[in-house]
Write a protein that holds these residues in place. Structure first.
Motif, PDB file in Angstrom:
ATOM      1  N   PHE A  98      -2.034  19.161   1.531  1.00  0.00           N
ATOM      2  CA  PHE A  98      -1.331  18.168   0.714  1.00  0.00           C
ATOM      3  C   PHE A  98      -1.466  18.520  -0.770  1.00  0.00           C
ATOM      4  CE2 PHE A  98      -1.239  14.326  -1.854  1.00  0.00           C
ATOM      5  CZ  PHE A  98      -0.097  13.682  -1.401  1.00  0.00           C
ATOM      6  N   HIS A 150       3.126  18.605   3.388  1.00  0.00           N
ATOM      7  CA  HIS A 150       2.596  18.480   4.756  1.00  0.00           C
ATOM      8  C   HIS A 150       2.077  17.079   5.078  1.00  0.00           C
ATOM      9  CE1 HIS A 150       2.337  22.910   4.560  1.00  0.00           C
ATOM     10  NE2 HIS A 150       2.276  22.867   5.875  1.00  0.00           N
ATOM     11  N   GLU A 151       2.217  16.693   6.317  1.00  0.00           N
ATOM     12  CA  GLU A 151       1.441  15.575   6.845  1.00  0.00           C
ATOM     13  C   GLU A 151      -0.009  16.050   6.837  1.00  0.00           C
ATOM     14  OE1 GLU A 151       2.413  12.591   8.289  1.00  0.00           O
ATOM     15  OE2 GLU A 151       0.353  12.083   8.831  1.00  0.00           O
ATOM     16  N   ASP A 152      -0.911  15.236   6.320  1.00  0.00           N
ATOM     17  CA  ASP A 152      -2.274  15.725   6.155  1.00  0.00           C
ATOM     18  C   ASP A 152      -3.265  14.572   6.315  1.00  0.00           C
ATOM     19  OD1 ASP A 152      -4.630  16.936   5.309  1.00  0.00           O
ATOM     20  OD2 ASP A 152      -3.639  18.081   3.727  1.00  0.00           O
ATOM     21  N   ALA A 185      10.881   0.786  -3.527  1.00  0.00           N
ATOM     22  CA  ALA A 185      11.813   1.302  -2.528  1.00  0.00           C
ATOM     23  C   ALA A 185      13.197   0.698  -2.767  1.00  0.00           C
ATOM     24  CB  ALA A 185      11.304   0.959  -1.136  1.00  0.00           C
ATOM     25  N   ASN A 236       8.419  14.613   2.638  1.00  0.00           N
ATOM     26  CA  ASN A 236       6.985  14.334   2.794  1.00  0.00           C
ATOM     27  C   ASN A 236       6.644  14.170   4.274  1.00  0.00           C
ATOM     28  OD1 ASN A 236       4.322  13.702   2.163  1.00  0.00           O
ATOM     29  ND2 ASN A 236       4.756  11.537   1.804  1.00  0.00           N
ATOM     30  N   ARG A 237       5.390  14.356   4.576  1.00  0.00           N
ATOM     31  CA  ARG A 237       4.855  14.180   5.930  1.00  0.00           C
ATOM     32  C   ARG A 237       5.475  15.160   6.915  1.00  0.00           C
ATOM     33  NH1 ARG A 237       2.757   8.139   6.508  1.00  0.00           N
ATOM     34  NH2 ARG A 237       1.303   9.408   7.671  1.00  0.00           N
ATOM     35  N   VAL A 269      -5.051  12.773   3.397  1.00  0.00           N
ATOM     36  CA  VAL A 269      -4.471  11.662   2.633  1.00  0.00           C
ATOM     37  C   VAL A 269      -5.126  10.342   3.038  1.00  0.00           C
ATOM     38  CG1 VAL A 269      -2.342  10.419   2.086  1.00  0.00           C
ATOM     39  CG2 VAL A 269      -2.286  12.893   2.374  1.00  0.00           C
ATOM     40  N   ASP A 304       6.653  -0.442  -9.418  1.00  0.00           N
ATOM     41  CA  ASP A 304       7.004  -1.135  -8.192  1.00  0.00           C
ATOM     42  C   ASP A 304       6.732  -2.611  -8.456  1.00  0.00           C
ATOM     43  OD1 ASP A 304       7.612  -1.904  -5.698  1.00  0.00           O
ATOM     44  OD2 ASP A 304       6.274  -0.499  -4.665  1.00  0.00           O
ATOM     45  N   GLY A 318      11.089   2.453   2.247  1.00  0.00           N
ATOM     46  CA  GLY A 318       9.718   2.039   1.966  1.00  0.00           C
ATOM     47  C   GLY A 318       8.716   2.898   2.716  1.00  0.00           C
ATOM     48  N   GLY A 319       7.556   3.057   2.132  1.00  0.00           N
ATOM     49  CA  GLY A 319       6.451   3.706   2.831  1.00  0.00           C
ATOM     50  C   GLY A 319       6.593   5.199   3.064  1.00  0.00           C
ATOM     51  N   VAL A 320       7.481   5.870   2.335  1.00  0.00           N
ATOM     52  CA  VAL A 320       7.642   7.308   2.568  1.00  0.00           C
ATOM     53  C   VAL A 320       6.620   8.150   1.798  1.00  0.00           C
ATOM     54  CG1 VAL A 320      10.084   7.259   3.215  1.00  0.00           C
ATOM     55  CG2 VAL A 320       9.441   7.446   0.807  1.00  0.00           C
ATOM     56  N   GLY A 321       5.894   7.515   0.873  1.00  0.00           N
ATOM     57  CA  GLY A 321       4.866   8.263   0.156  1.00  0.00           C
ATOM     58  C   GLY A 321       5.082   8.386  -1.345  1.00  0.00           C
ATOM     59  N   LYS A 322       5.927   7.540  -1.900  1.00  0.00           N
ATOM     60  CA  LYS A 322       6.216   7.628  -3.340  1.00  0.00           C
ATOM     61  C   LYS A 322       4.949   7.479  -4.182  1.00  0.00           C
ATOM     62  CE  LYS A 322       8.958   4.102  -2.923  1.00  0.00           C
ATOM     63  NZ  LYS A 322       9.169   4.043  -1.484  1.00  0.00           N
ATOM     64  N   THR A 323       4.183   6.438  -3.875  1.00  0.00           N
ATOM     65  CA  THR A 323       3.012   6.151  -4.698  1.00  0.00           C
ATOM     66  C   THR A 323       1.946   7.230  -4.528  1.00  0.00           C
ATOM     67  OG1 THR A 323       3.508   3.808  -4.501  1.00  0.00           O
ATOM     68  CG2 THR A 323       1.300   4.384  -5.236  1.00  0.00           C
ATOM     69  N   THR A 324       1.739   7.648  -3.283  1.00  0.00           N
ATOM     70  CA  THR A 324       0.766   8.708  -3.020  1.00  0.00           C
ATOM     71  C   THR A 324       1.149   9.970  -3.788  1.00  0.00           C
ATOM     72  OG1 THR A 324       0.603   7.785  -0.802  1.00  0.00           O
ATOM     73  CG2 THR A 324      -0.409   9.932  -1.154  1.00  0.00           C
TER      74      THR A 324
HETATM   75  N1  LIG Z   1       1.635  13.624   3.356  1.00  0.00           N
HETATM   76  C1  LIG Z   1       1.045  12.564   3.922  1.00  0.00           C
HETATM   77  N2  LIG Z   1       0.190  12.724   4.965  1.00  0.00           N
HETATM   78  C2  LIG Z   1      -0.393  11.669   5.551  1.00  0.00           C
HETATM   79  N3  LIG Z   1      -0.220  10.394   5.163  1.00  0.00           N
HETATM   80  C3  LIG Z   1       0.609  10.144   4.135  1.00  0.00           C
HETATM   81  C4  LIG Z   1       1.277  11.213   3.462  1.00  0.00           C
HETATM   82  N4  LIG Z   1       2.035  10.672   2.467  1.00  0.00           N
HETATM   83  C5  LIG Z   1       1.848   9.330   2.521  1.00  0.00           C
HETATM   84  N5  LIG Z   1       0.990   9.005   3.517  1.00  0.00           N
HETATM   85  C6  LIG Z   1       0.578   7.642   3.888  1.00  0.00           C
HETATM   86  O1  LIG Z   1       1.747   6.849   4.054  1.00  0.00           O
HETATM   87  C7  LIG Z   1       1.533   5.522   3.639  1.00  0.00           C
HETATM   88  C8  LIG Z   1       2.601   5.085   2.644  1.00  0.00           C
HETATM   89  O2  LIG Z   1       2.438   5.816   1.442  1.00  0.00           O
HETATM   90  P1  LIG Z   1       2.824   5.218   0.030  1.00  0.00           P
HETATM   91  O3  LIG Z   1       2.219   3.895  -0.193  1.00  0.00           O
HETATM   92  O4  LIG Z   1       2.557   6.279  -0.978  1.00  0.00           O
HETATM   93  O5  LIG Z   1       4.387   5.041   0.208  1.00  0.00           O
HETATM   94  P2  LIG Z   1       5.420   4.352  -0.780  1.00  0.00           P
HETATM   95  O6  LIG Z   1       6.706   5.085  -0.591  1.00  0.00           O
HETATM   96  O7  LIG Z   1       4.879   4.258  -2.146  1.00  0.00           O
HETATM   97  O8  LIG Z   1       5.523   2.900  -0.154  1.00  0.00           O
HETATM   98  P3  LIG Z   1       6.236   1.614  -0.797  1.00  0.00           P
HETATM   99  O9  LIG Z   1       7.694   1.778  -0.484  1.00  0.00           O
HETATM  100  O10 LIG Z   1       5.616   0.483  -0.062  1.00  0.00           O
HETATM  101  O11 LIG Z   1       5.946   1.620  -2.263  1.00  0.00           O
HETATM  102  C9  LIG Z   1       0.131   5.471   3.070  1.00  0.00           C
HETATM  103  O12 LIG Z   1      -0.724   4.956   4.042  1.00  0.00           O
HETATM  104  C10 LIG Z   1      -0.193   6.922   2.789  1.00  0.00           C
HETATM  105  O13 LIG Z   1      -1.581   7.173   2.880  1.00  0.00           O
END
Ligand SMILES: Nc1ncnc2c1ncn2[C@@H]1O[C@H](COP(=O)(O)OP(=O)(O)OP(=O)(O)O)[C@@H](O)[C@H]1O
Ligand SMILES: [Mg+2]
Lengths: 145, 304
Positions: free
Chosen positions: B291, B267-269, B129, B234-235, B272, B47, B19-25
């Protein structure tokens, strides 16, 4: 020797920095600062990546470069320059070229360019058998491999 | 499971076992990057029960969502496809009714069939996730998978296990189809490879399969040869972070015989986080950010 990366930059300092940093990263790179030589180099070396620095380029310089880009035969194109330059460039090139490229607006970020060049090259080669890193050892332990 | 008719649509699943790795972003911005390349794109928030894709586009009110489809308020999925402010880009908002995550199998099948019939150059699936059936069942219709991880060990471990689970699932399905009990038993042994060390690698497993059924061994090989998962780290804060993807690639190569994985990094950025507070996708709020450039690179790989 064939160069997988060719840079065109008429700007001594920008071209110089890029050339140096790419070489320092082990990437065999040729830097040209004249258009005709660039064209010859592209035709001779069939590079994997062509980096065109069009900062402050004149219209006919851009037209010339766009023509070179048409001869790239699948090479990845990285265009760098100011946003005005890049807009002019975009108007010149056909969609054909637009599919396989990255446009990076100033400020120049050699690190980003290096990382993208590495990424493109690694996409084009078979996975390399890297040496065993600490991370790899950790992961294998967790996965009981 | 019968596969629906093929059309020219490329379905891309964005998965991330953690979870929270950035899939949605990544899904939201990748959708924009593809549309900027002139492709028609539909981004789908799958999701189930925890949808938030629309918020990244600044859409406050979801006029229609998967809830309506699940509750039979609408019958055709295309009726809930919404336009966005971005040219060429449309979105299907996720559902939020409690319990939607435990979608009934037939409902899910109907949803999967409808998704596979959407007409667009690209359909991006932003999945939840984990490796539950609510994630993996949707993968059967995807031509490409983008597996998102972060450079940390737990996430990388999850990513590896996820890919392994997928492959084993495929094999199990195939063995069931050809109704060969010995092969199904062999697969169980391979899951417990500590007791059966010869089955620790995919090569070992393929050899064991070959001694039972040559055609089955060949079709595993064929599947693995054509399997080209895209792994996105990611990140990444450094080149070392970005290189963790290569370690994963090595393990997949060595133990799962996946020879053609594609490794990319993002990149971590700070752009975002800033974009999120503006309720605007990064590619629109900061098109020149690191990013954004990394995401454009993923789009380039997908259109090839
Ligand atoms: N490359 C990045 N640089 C900085 N912050 C990031 C980056 N990618 C994601 N984030 C931040 O990480 C957090 C989680 O991102 P996101 O919601 O896209 O993850 P997710 O995998 O979709 O989560 P979930 O499993 O809950 O669906 C958000 O706050 C997002 O802004
Ligand atoms: Mg999400």
């Amino acid at each position: 020797m064939a160069f997988p990366v060719i840079i065109y930059s008429a700007d001594k300092s920008r071209g110089g920095i890029l050339h140096k940093i790419l070489k320092r990263n082990g990437l065999s790179t040729l830097w040209e600062n004249q258009l005709s030589q660039t064209q010859a180099a592209v035709l001779t070396h069939h590079p994997e990546i062509f980096i065109a620095d069009i900062k402050n380029a004149l219209k006919n310089e851009i037209v010339f470069l766009a023509n070179i880009c048409l001869k790239l035969q699948g090479a990845f194109l990285i265009v760098i320059g100011g946003s005005v330059d890049i807009n002019t460039f975009e108007k010149q090139v056909s969609e054909l070229v637009l599919e396989n490229n990255l446009r990076l607006t100033d400020p120049l970020s050699p690190e980003l360019i290096v990382s993208k060049v590495k990424e493109v090259l690694s996409l084009r080669e078979k996975p390399l058998q890297a040496q065993q890193t600490d991370l790899e050892i950790d992961l294998k332990q967790f996965l009981k491999l | 499971m019968a596969l629906p008719d093929k059309n020219d649509t490329k379905i891309v699943a964005i998965v991330g076992p953690k979870g929270g790795v950035g899939k949605t972003t990544i899904s939201a911005n990748l959708a924009i990057a593809l549309s900027k390349l002139g492709k028609n794109v539909i981004a789908v928030d799958l999701d189930l029960g925890a949808s938030n894709l629309h918020t990244l586009f600044g859409i406050r009110e979801t006029k229609a969502s998967l809830d309506d489809f699940v509750l039979n308020k609408i019958t055709n999925l295309p009726d809930i496809v919404m336009n966005t402010d971005v040219n060429n880009l449309r979105i299907i908002c996720g559902g939020n009714i409690p319990g939607i995550a435990n979608l009934h199998y037939n409902k899910k099948l109907k949803l999967i069939r409808n998704l596979s019939q959407l007409k667009s150059d690209f359909v991006l699936l932003d999945l939840g996730a984990g490796a539950s059936s609510n994630v993996v069942d949707f993968l059967i219709i995807a031509q490409d998978g983008v597996l998102v991880t972060t450079p940390e060990v737990p996430s990388l471990l999850n990513a590896y296990s996820f890919i392994k689970t997928l492959i084993f699932r495929r094999l199990a399905l195939h063995f069931k189809q050809i109704e060969q009990k010995e092969l199904i038993e062999l697969l169980d042994k391979a899951r417990d490879f500590e007791s059966y060390p010869k089955l620790k690698t995919m090569e070992g497993l393929i050899e064991a399969v070959r001694s039972i059924n040559v055609a089955a061994a060949n079709s595993i090989r064929n599947f693995l040869t054509n399997y080209k998962p895209i792994v996105v780290v990611n990140r990444a804060r450094s080149e070392k972070d970005a290189d963790t993807g290569k370690v994963l690639q090595n393990l997949m190569n060595q133990y799962l015989s996946i020879k053609s994985s594609i490794i990319l990094s993002v990149h971590e950025d700070t752009a975002v986080g800033i974009a999120v507070t503006k309720l605007k996708p990064v590619l629109l709020a900061a098109p020149r950010s690191l990013f954004a450039k990394d995401i454009e690179m993923i789009a380039q790989v997908l259109v090839r």
